[in-house]
Design a protein around this motif. Structure first.
Motif, PDB file in Angstrom:
ATOM      1  N   PHE A 100       0.857  -1.179   0.000  1.00 39.31           N
ATOM      2  CA  PHE A 100       0.000   0.000   0.000  1.00 39.31           C
ATOM      3  C   PHE A 100       0.892   1.227   0.000  1.00 39.31           C
ATOM      4  N   ALA A 101       0.314   2.377  -0.351  1.00 41.27           N
ATOM      5  CA  ALA A 101       1.140   3.564  -0.550  1.00 41.27           C
ATOM      6  C   ALA A 101       0.396   4.828  -0.189  1.00 41.27           C
ATOM      7  N   VAL A 102       1.169   5.879   0.032  1.00 41.39           N
ATOM      8  CA  VAL A 102       0.665   7.241   0.112  1.00 41.39           C
ATOM      9  C   VAL A 102       0.914   7.888  -1.246  1.00 41.39           C
ATOM     10  N   SER A 103      -0.112   8.525  -1.807  1.00 41.51           N
ATOM     11  CA  SER A 103       0.028   9.161  -3.114  1.00 41.51           C
ATOM     12  C   SER A 103      -0.374  10.626  -3.026  1.00 41.51           C
ATOM     13  N   ILE A 104       0.512  11.510  -3.502  1.00 39.87           N
ATOM     14  CA  ILE A 104       0.264  12.950  -3.492  1.00 39.87           C
ATOM     15  C   ILE A 104       0.682  13.527  -4.834  1.00 39.87           C
ATOM     16  N   GLY A 105      -0.254  14.134  -5.549  1.00 37.98           N
ATOM     17  CA  GLY A 105       0.066  14.822  -6.794  1.00 37.98           C
ATOM     18  C   GLY A 105      -0.213  16.305  -6.656  1.00 37.98           C
ATOM     19  N   ALA A 106       0.522  17.127  -7.389  1.00 35.65           N
ATOM     20  CA  ALA A 106       0.353  18.579  -7.356  1.00 35.65           C
ATOM     21  C   ALA A 106       0.037  19.091  -8.755  1.00 35.65           C
ATOM     22  N   VAL A 107      -1.037  19.875  -8.862  1.00 35.94           N
ATOM     23  CA  VAL A 107      -1.487  20.451 -10.127  1.00 35.94           C
ATOM     24  C   VAL A 107      -1.407  21.970 -10.024  1.00 35.94           C
ATOM     25  N   VAL A 108      -0.823  22.582 -11.051  1.00 37.06           N
ATOM     26  CA  VAL A 108      -0.760  24.041 -11.158  1.00 37.06           C
ATOM     27  C   VAL A 108      -1.195  24.417 -12.567  1.00 37.06           C
ATOM     28  N   ASP A 109      -2.138  25.324 -12.685  1.00 33.61           N
ATOM     29  CA  ASP A 109      -2.633  25.761 -13.999  1.00 33.61           C
ATOM     30  C   ASP A 109      -3.031  24.566 -14.863  1.00 33.61           C
ATOM     31  N   ASP A 110      -3.771  23.642 -14.266  1.00 39.92           N
ATOM     32  CA  ASP A 110      -4.265  22.461 -14.976  1.00 39.92           C
ATOM     33  C   ASP A 110      -3.142  21.615 -15.572  1.00 39.92           C
ATOM     34  N   ARG A 111      -2.016  21.583 -14.882  1.00 42.21           N
ATOM     35  CA  ARG A 111      -0.892  20.757 -15.324  1.00 42.21           C
ATOM     36  C   ARG A 111      -0.308  20.048 -14.122  1.00 42.21           C
ATOM     37  N   LEU A 112      -0.086  18.743 -14.257  1.00 43.97           N
ATOM     38  CA  LEU A 112       0.633  18.020 -13.211  1.00 43.97           C
ATOM     39  C   LEU A 112       2.078  18.484 -13.189  1.00 43.97           C
ATOM     40  N   VAL A 113       2.544  18.899 -12.019  1.00 44.33           N
ATOM     41  CA  VAL A 113       3.908  19.427 -11.949  1.00 44.33           C
ATOM     42  C   VAL A 113       4.789  18.672 -10.959  1.00 44.33           C
ATOM     43  N   ALA A 114       4.199  17.923 -10.031  1.00 44.83           N
ATOM     44  CA  ALA A 114       5.003  17.209  -9.040  1.00 44.83           C
ATOM     45  C   ALA A 114       4.155  16.099  -8.438  1.00 44.83           C
ATOM     46  N   GLY A 115       4.831  15.099  -7.898  1.00 48.28           N
ATOM     47  CA  GLY A 115       4.103  14.024  -7.248  1.00 48.28           C
ATOM     48  C   GLY A 115       5.022  13.062  -6.546  1.00 48.28           C
ATOM     49  N   VAL A 116       4.441  12.309  -5.615  1.00 46.87           N
ATOM     50  CA  VAL A 116       5.174  11.264  -4.911  1.00 46.87           C
ATOM     51  C   VAL A 116       4.245  10.087  -4.666  1.00 46.87           C
ATOM     52  N   ILE A 117       4.782   8.897  -4.814  1.00 45.93           N
ATOM     53  CA  ILE A 117       4.139   7.665  -4.365  1.00 45.93           C
ATOM     54  C   ILE A 117       5.097   7.032  -3.373  1.00 45.93           C
ATOM     55  N   TYR A 118       4.651   6.956  -2.145  1.00 40.54           N
ATOM     56  CA  TYR A 118       5.516   6.458  -1.081  1.00 40.54           C
ATOM     57  C   TYR A 118       5.114   5.036  -0.729  1.00 40.54           C
ATOM     58  N   ASP A 119       5.972   4.091  -1.063  1.00 39.14           N
ATOM     59  CA  ASP A 119       5.784   2.675  -0.737  1.00 39.14           C
ATOM     60  C   ASP A 119       6.139   2.503   0.739  1.00 39.14           C
ATOM     61  N   VAL A 120       5.106   2.487   1.562  1.00 36.60           N
ATOM     62  CA  VAL A 120       5.297   2.626   3.008  1.00 36.60           C
ATOM     63  C   VAL A 120       6.144   1.499   3.585  1.00 36.60           C
ATOM     64  N   MET A 121       5.800   0.252   3.289  1.00 41.91           N
ATOM     65  CA  MET A 121       6.481  -0.862   3.925  1.00 41.91           C
ATOM     66  C   MET A 121       7.897  -1.052   3.420  1.00 41.91           C
ATOM     67  N   ARG A 122       8.203  -0.547   2.240  1.00 39.60           N
ATOM     68  CA  ARG A 122       9.571  -0.614   1.714  1.00 39.60           C
ATOM     69  C   ARG A 122      10.339   0.679   1.965  1.00 39.60           C
ATOM     70  N   ASP A 123       9.666   1.683   2.544  1.00 37.64           N
ATOM     71  CA  ASP A 123      10.279   2.980   2.822  1.00 37.64           C
ATOM     72  C   ASP A 123      10.952   3.535   1.564  1.00 37.64           C
ATOM     73  N   THR A 124      10.210   3.487   0.443  1.00 38.52           N
ATOM     74  CA  THR A 124      10.736   3.913  -0.854  1.00 38.52           C
ATOM     75  C   THR A 124       9.826   4.973  -1.439  1.00 38.52           C
ATOM     76  N   ALA A 125      10.415   6.099  -1.853  1.00 38.32           N
ATOM     77  CA  ALA A 125       9.644   7.198  -2.421  1.00 38.32           C
ATOM     78  C   ALA A 125       9.927   7.320  -3.915  1.00 38.32           C
ATOM     79  N   PHE A 126       8.904   7.099  -4.724  1.00 39.20           N
ATOM     80  CA  PHE A 126       8.957   7.374  -6.156  1.00 39.20           C
ATOM     81  C   PHE A 126       8.393   8.777  -6.347  1.00 39.20           C
ATOM     82  N   SER A 127       9.101   9.634  -7.046  1.00 37.47           N
ATOM     83  CA  SER A 127       8.641  11.012  -7.158  1.00 37.47           C
ATOM     84  C   SER A 127       8.982  11.571  -8.535  1.00 37.47           C
TER      85      SER A 127
END
Length: 273
Positions: A100-127
């Motif tokens: 399972f993961a935490v997912s956070i995306g950031a949108v500015v002016d209707d464009r995706l500009v940043a994001g992270v998917i944090y694989d909690v149990m593996r302590d790994t952040a894809f961004s």
């Protein structure tokens, strides 16, 4: 537009990692989930609590922003719009499966500009930022096998509704035959994270913006392909479906090219035997 992607990615990564220890501690305890739509749609007290923490962290770090979360809806107003899934893969979390993961995306002016998917149990952040994709800060490239037979397909297809309509069995049989492996992993966000890392393909329908906002950007910035379904949507993260493939995948030569039109809701695919 000023490039906000780097500071927003930093905020998102810090916020996601900040809820890691509480979620890992909660995972070790017995859960008492409740249900939203039906028994396929679980929620726990930790989904709600984690979203509250993330909401406060994001709005505190960037006051000129709004948050749309799976559990708490929309709050705040501003230039940046955060799309937050506090636990993507709640059923796995609640039932003791460490995927399972935490997912956070950031949108500015209707464009995706940043994001992270944090694989909690593996302590790994894809961004991702507008400058690239990363795994724990190191550059990430979506390189992998080209053919169906060499790849894994991560999908929730067919779902209960598809099967109830008498559809999906023939298509799923083809997927099982043509792909090296087909997996139902239970987390859309992590499926996209691992496609970004080169692990095959992913397909889903019936998704929400907070499920895919971060993953869509991470796949694209890693050199993979994220195809919203339907394809003509103006905001890819708001499309109800997607296909994501690694950067080396031969989509024209894949069985998916023929099957996808039959796998979408409302299609006239063959009835199940």
């Amino acid at each position: 537009m000023t490039d906000l992607s780097v500071p927003l990615e930093d905020i998102a990564v810090r916020a996601a990692r900040g809820v890691g220890d509480p979620l890992r501690a909660a995972f070790a305890q017995a859960q008492q989930p409740s249900y939203k739509r039906d028994h396929h749609d679980l929620v726990t007290e930790h989904d709600r609590r984690t979203e509250q923490v993330l909401r406060a962290e994001l709005l505190g770090a960037w006051p000129d922003s709004a948050v749309l979360g799976e559990e708490g809806g929309a709050s705040g107003h501003g230039t940046v719009r955060w799309l937050v899934d506090p636990i993507d893969g709640t059923a796995n979390f609640a039932l003791g499966l460490p995927f399972f993961a935490v997912s956070i995306g950031a949108v500015v002016d209707d464009r995706l500009v940043a994001g992270v998917i944090y694989d909690v149990m593996r302590d790994t952040a894809f961004s991702a930022t507008l400058h690239g994709a990363y795994r724990d800060g190191e550059p990430l490239r979506s390189t992998g096998p080209a053919t169906d037979a060499q790849n894994v397909l991560i999908t929730s297809y067919p779902g209960p509704g598809t099967l109830a309509a008498g559809r999906g069995v023939a298509e799923y049989t083809t997927l099982l035959r043509e792909f090296g492996a087909v997996r139902r992993m239970g987390s859309t966000a992590l499926a996209l994270a691992y496609v970004a890392a080169g692990a095959g393909c992913a397909y889903a329908y019936g998704i929400h913006p907070w499920d895919v906002a971060a993953g869509a950007l991470i796949v694209q910035q890693a050199g993979g392909r994220y195809l919203p379904l339907p394809a003509d949507t103006e905001r890819p993260w708001e499309a109800p479906g997607y296909l994501a493939v690694n950067g080396d995948f031969d989509l024209p030569g894949s069985c998916l090219t023929e099957l996808l039109p039959r796998m979408l809701p409302g299609s006239a695919g063959p009835a199940a035997p």
